[in-house]
Scaffold this motif. Structure first.
Motif, PDB file in Angstrom:
ATOM      1  N   ILE A 102       0.845  -1.192   0.000  1.00 56.41           N
ATOM      2  CA  ILE A 102       0.000   0.000   0.000  1.00 56.41           C
ATOM      3  C   ILE A 102       0.880   1.242   0.000  1.00 56.41           C
ATOM      4  CG2 ILE A 102      -0.203   0.019   2.531  1.00 56.41           C
ATOM      5  CD1 ILE A 102      -3.107   1.051   2.094  1.00 56.41           C
TER       6      ILE A 102
ATOM      7  N   GLN B 190      -2.524   6.099  -0.207  1.00 54.05           N
ATOM      8  CA  GLN B 190      -3.677   5.210  -0.073  1.00 54.05           C
ATOM      9  C   GLN B 190      -3.986   4.932   1.401  1.00 54.05           C
ATOM     10  OE1 GLN B 190      -1.797   2.137  -2.587  1.00 54.05           O
ATOM     11  NE2 GLN B 190      -3.655   2.164  -3.832  1.00 54.05           N
ATOM     12  N   LEU B 191      -2.931   4.682   2.168  1.00 56.77           N
ATOM     13  CA  LEU B 191      -3.115   4.387   3.581  1.00 56.77           C
ATOM     14  C   LEU B 191      -3.698   5.594   4.317  1.00 56.77           C
ATOM     15  CD1 LEU B 191      -2.799   2.486   5.966  1.00 56.77           C
ATOM     16  CD2 LEU B 191      -0.437   3.285   6.210  1.00 56.77           C
TER      17      LEU B 191
ATOM     18  N   ASN C 116      -5.474   7.975   3.085  1.00 57.69           N
ATOM     19  CA  ASN C 116      -6.862   8.130   2.656  1.00 57.69           C
ATOM     20  C   ASN C 116      -7.779   7.152   3.388  1.00 57.69           C
ATOM     21  OD1 ASN C 116      -8.830   9.412   0.970  1.00 57.69           O
ATOM     22  ND2 ASN C 116      -8.832   7.609  -0.361  1.00 57.69           N
ATOM     23  N   ASP C 117      -7.298   5.914   3.550  1.00 59.78           N
ATOM     24  CA  ASP C 117      -8.086   4.924   4.292  1.00 59.78           C
ATOM     25  C   ASP C 117      -8.269   5.346   5.752  1.00 59.78           C
ATOM     26  OD1 ASP C 117      -8.321   3.371   2.026  1.00 59.78           O
ATOM     27  OD2 ASP C 117      -6.714   1.979   2.593  1.00 59.78           O
TER      28      ASP C 117
ATOM     29  N   LYS D 205     -10.924   8.006   5.946  1.00 60.47           N
ATOM     30  CA  LYS D 205     -12.262   7.461   5.742  1.00 60.47           C
ATOM     31  C   LYS D 205     -12.738   6.682   6.966  1.00 60.47           C
ATOM     32  CE  LYS D 205     -12.095   7.146   0.685  1.00 60.47           C
ATOM     33  NZ  LYS D 205     -12.080   6.245  -0.492  1.00 60.47           N
ATOM     34  N   GLU D 206     -11.791   6.018   7.623  1.00 61.09           N
ATOM     35  CA  GLU D 206     -12.144   5.246   8.821  1.00 61.09           C
ATOM     36  C   GLU D 206     -12.192   6.120  10.081  1.00 61.09           C
ATOM     37  OE1 GLU D 206      -9.118   2.287   8.889  1.00 61.09           O
ATOM     38  OE2 GLU D 206      -9.745   1.394   6.978  1.00 61.09           O
TER      39      GLU D 206
ATOM     40  N   ALA E 155      -6.824   8.559  -4.568  1.00 58.48           N
ATOM     41  CA  ALA E 155      -6.434   8.626  -3.155  1.00 58.48           C
ATOM     42  C   ALA E 155      -5.674   9.913  -2.805  1.00 58.48           C
ATOM     43  CB  ALA E 155      -5.615   7.395  -2.775  1.00 58.48           C
TER      44      ALA E 155
END
Length: 732
Positions: free
Chosen positions: A544, A548-549, A551-552, A555-556, A586
């Motif tokens: 990853i 991307q990380l 962005n995750d 979102k979380e 991302a």
């Protein structure tokens, strides 16, 4: 008609074509074998989508010419059956009558077949008109517009003439059969039919000429049509329109993964060094697929539109390379096939570099992948050039002198700078980071810091910023500390395959023994190599990228951004993150989550992003020819920020037909703001460009991670979340 004349035309035309093609195929057979018959269903799907469906022809930057080409392609595919019918008519008077007179009893006895035939004739008329429109457009484009990507070519006009001639003679032949023998027959009933609308109009126009003249014109149209078909067929293997024959097979034999969002276009073929596959020296070292690529080049020039080497005046255009190699192969066909040189005696083939190409051409490529993204027939340009570099490095030891220290640094210290391996974790001396295998854990992620993140003072800040974010989010991770070594990407793309495979095998063996399952990277080159190329050595990891990380995590809701930044910003897509791996959203979603940040896009962005100039190992090489690629990109960023401040600022199109890429010619200071990056190479190149162009007071180059760390709302108190870390590094 005449079976004798038809037979002679067919015999001569086909015989000459077969002889020519035998030579062309012989060259391919003399090249190295390669398996391109795996996964037939996926290949068939690609053929339907990109070959028959012409998906890439209508890409946004070239939609209009692409659509016009689709019209011509549709006519070719539809009229292929009509051409067969015409040859049959030439041999059989019965077929002639049956296929031109739909009042024949046969059709009355087969009404369903008649309906199908009428629908085919309707389609034939429609696509033929479309082809004439397409030909007119391309004549106008070449004669009046004169796009930069289109080289002046008499051949193009000849082919457009052939295509137009086929359509016109088809209309003449069909229209002549709609002219009644008796002029007294009503016009509406004798000429116009819905299933051949265009042909009917031609028939109406021919009616005043009388039946005899119309019949003569129709017969002439028939024989001219057959003659053009055979002339066209035999001309194809001698010019750029050979792609009419080879284009669809080339799409079928594409590198699997091309054309998808995750293109894997940067996944280089892995040679077997134990079998002494040390790269490409001569034409016979190319694979048959690489030879087919040369045949399939349409010379459309789409590969040039955003090519960093072409735009900045380097001695490399992929269209030019394809043509140089193709014509050398054609001029020396017997030499490649049988080993007989120009003198007629047996002699070894010369090396490609020095005979067909210059060394600086091969070393100019940044491997940004635009050429392969834009190519409608999926020509694989980058792997072929890397193979040539492999031979120059591994066999001849003939390469730009400045990269010698890069190879030595990786060999001796595990990094291209050649800095001490014992200094690899100095960037984190005060962070108390866990080390994989230290008895702690288990850890979810291995944070592969990378050479730049470990040694480059600018990128150390990014490494520390990422640690701050990971700790704030409670991500379970560890590094390899001093055990970390270069992933080998730089060595591979500079042609030192042996060094790359040594690094890759060592890393995979180490990580597998440690039980690594997931890897975080902050460098797109590390990301691409570990994700796409390490699996060939047994390195199957979930990889990853840091954007991307992050962005995750946003979102979380594991991190929150609360610090307001009242700044204008434009984002530069790294080639190895965006174009090669399809990660476009991302980074942008992360930037849009930062309060107060105004994000403006450069024209050359996402799929059409422009290279910083560092890829393909060019990060470590001097740039002596033309203008600097990083200057061109930074100029565009400055213009983008200025235009955001003042919309009245002239903002030329990046895809201007006469002068593509002129947004990179901007010489004014530009607007004030930030250029966001997600790659250490891009960061270095663009920061250098800021300094070189005197824009230090206006433009700042920052990694997305730094921006997020600055905007991060840090939790307080003691909880299960590890304490955040101050972002600091040694001054640059």
């Amino acid at each position: 008609m005449s079976p004798i004349i038809t037979g002679l035309l067919l015999a001569v035309g086909v015989s000459v074509f077969v002889m020519t093609m035998a030579g062309r195929i012989g060259v391919l057979l003399a090249m190295k074998p390669e398996n391109r018959l795996d996964n037939i269903p996926q290949r068939a799907a690609a053929l339907l989508r990109f070959g028959l469906g012409q998906k890439r022809m209508v890409d946004p930057e070239e939609f209009t010419p692409g659509f016009m080409h689709v019209l011509i392609f549709a006519a070719f595919m539809t009229l292929a059956l009509r051409t067969v019918m015409l040859f049959v008519m030439g041999f059989s008077e019965t077929a002639l009558v049956l296929l031109t007179d739909l009042t024949e009893p046969f059709w009355a006895a087969n009404p369903a077949l008649l309906t199908v035939y009428k629908l085919y004739l309707l389609a034939k008329d429609v696509v033929a008109v479309g082809a004439l429109l397409g030909c007119a457009y391309f004549v106008y484009a070449r004669a009046i517009v004169k796009p930069d990507r289109m080289s002046p070519s008499w051949e193009a006009y000849l082919i457009l003439g052939f295509i137009s001639g086929l359509m016109i003679t088809e209309f003449l032949f069909g229209g002549s059969h709609m002219v009644p023998r008796e002029q007294s027959m009503p016009l509406a009933t004798s000429n116009f039919v819905w299933w051949e609308p265009a042909t009917s109009v031609v028939g109406m126009a021919m009616r005043p000429l009388g039946y005899t003249v119309a019949h003569v014109l129709g017969v002439a149209g028939f024989w001219i049509h057959l003659s053009i078909v055979l002339a066209f067929l035999n001309f194809l293997p001698w010019g750029k329109h050979f792609h009419v024959i080879t284009g669809l097979p080339n799409v079928f034999f594409l590198r699997l993964g091309q054309g998808q969002r995750n293109t894997q276009s940067a996944k280089l073929p892995t040679p077997n060094l134990e079998k002494e596959e040390f790269g490409t020296a001569t034409m016979k070292d190319l694979t048959w697929k690489q030879g087919l690529d040369l045949y399939s080049c349409t010379e459309c020039g789409r590969c040039q539109t955003h090519c960093p080497t072409y735009i900045t005046g380097k001695p490399l255009t992929h269209k030019g390379v394809n043509q140089d190699l193709k014509h050398w192969a054609w001029d020396n066909q017997m030499w490649i096939e049988e080993g007989r040189g120009p003198s007629g005696t047996t002699e070894p083939l010369p090396e490609i570099i020095g005979s067909a190409l210059k060394a600086e051409t091969v070393w100019a490529c940044t491997s940004c992948g635009w050429c392969e993204t834009a190519c409608p027939v999926f020509i694989e340009n980058v792997p072929r050039l890397i193979d040539m570099r492999r031979y120059q490095v591994q066999v001849k030891a003939d390469f730009p002198p400045e990269i010698q220290r890069v190879f030595e640094g990786i060999e001796r210290q595990g990094n291209p700078w050649g800095l001490g391996q014992d200094r690899r974790d100095e960037w984190a001396e005060d962070l108390a980071l866990p080390t994989w295998g230290d008895g702690g854990g288990p850890y979810e992620y291995l944070f592969f810091v990378g050479c730049a993140g470990s040694y480059d003072d600018k990128q150390k800040k990014v490494s520390r910023a990422l640690v701050k974010i990971l700790r704030e989010a409670g991500v379970s991770f560890a590094t390899l500390s001093k055990q970390e070594m270069c992933n080998g990407d730089t060595a591979r793309r500079l042609g030192n395959e042996y060094l790359y495979q040594t690094m890759a095998k060592t890393n995979v063996e180490t990580w597998n023994s440690m039980g690594v399952k997931a890897v975080i990277t902050q460098c797109p080159h590390c990301f691409n190599t570990i994700k796409n190329e390490y699996p060939e050595f047994g390195g199957e990891y979930r990889v990853i990228n840091h954007t991307q990380l992050i962005n995750d995590l946003l979102k979380e809701k594991r991190i929150k951004l609360s610090q307001v930044m009242n700044e204008k910003l434009t984002y530069h897509d790294p080639c190895y993150l965006g174009r090669h791996n399809g990660v476009y959203d991302a980074p942008r979603e992360v930037l849009k989550a930062i309060p107060g940040l105004e994000v403006v896009e450069m024209q050359r962005s996402q799929r059409e992003g422009f290279c910083c100039g560092a890829g393909g190992g060019r990060m470590w090489m001097e740039e002596h020819i033309g203008t600097r690629i990083n200057h061109n990109r930074l100029n565009e960023a400055a213009l983008t920020l200025k235009h955001a401040e003042d919309p009245n600022t002239p903002y030329p199109s990046a895809t201007d037909k006469q002068k593509p890429g002129q947004v990179g010619d901007y010489k004014e200071p530009g607007g004030k703001g930030i250029v966001a990056v997600a790659c250490p190479f891009c960061s270095t190149m663009l920061k250098d460009a800021v300094n070189d162009t005197g824009r230090e007071e206006l433009i700042k180059v920052k990694d997305i991670t730094e921006l997020v760390a600055d905007a991060l709302e840090v939790k307080t108190g003691t909880g299960t979340v590890a304490p955040s870390v101050a972002v600091s590094a040694k001054p640059e």
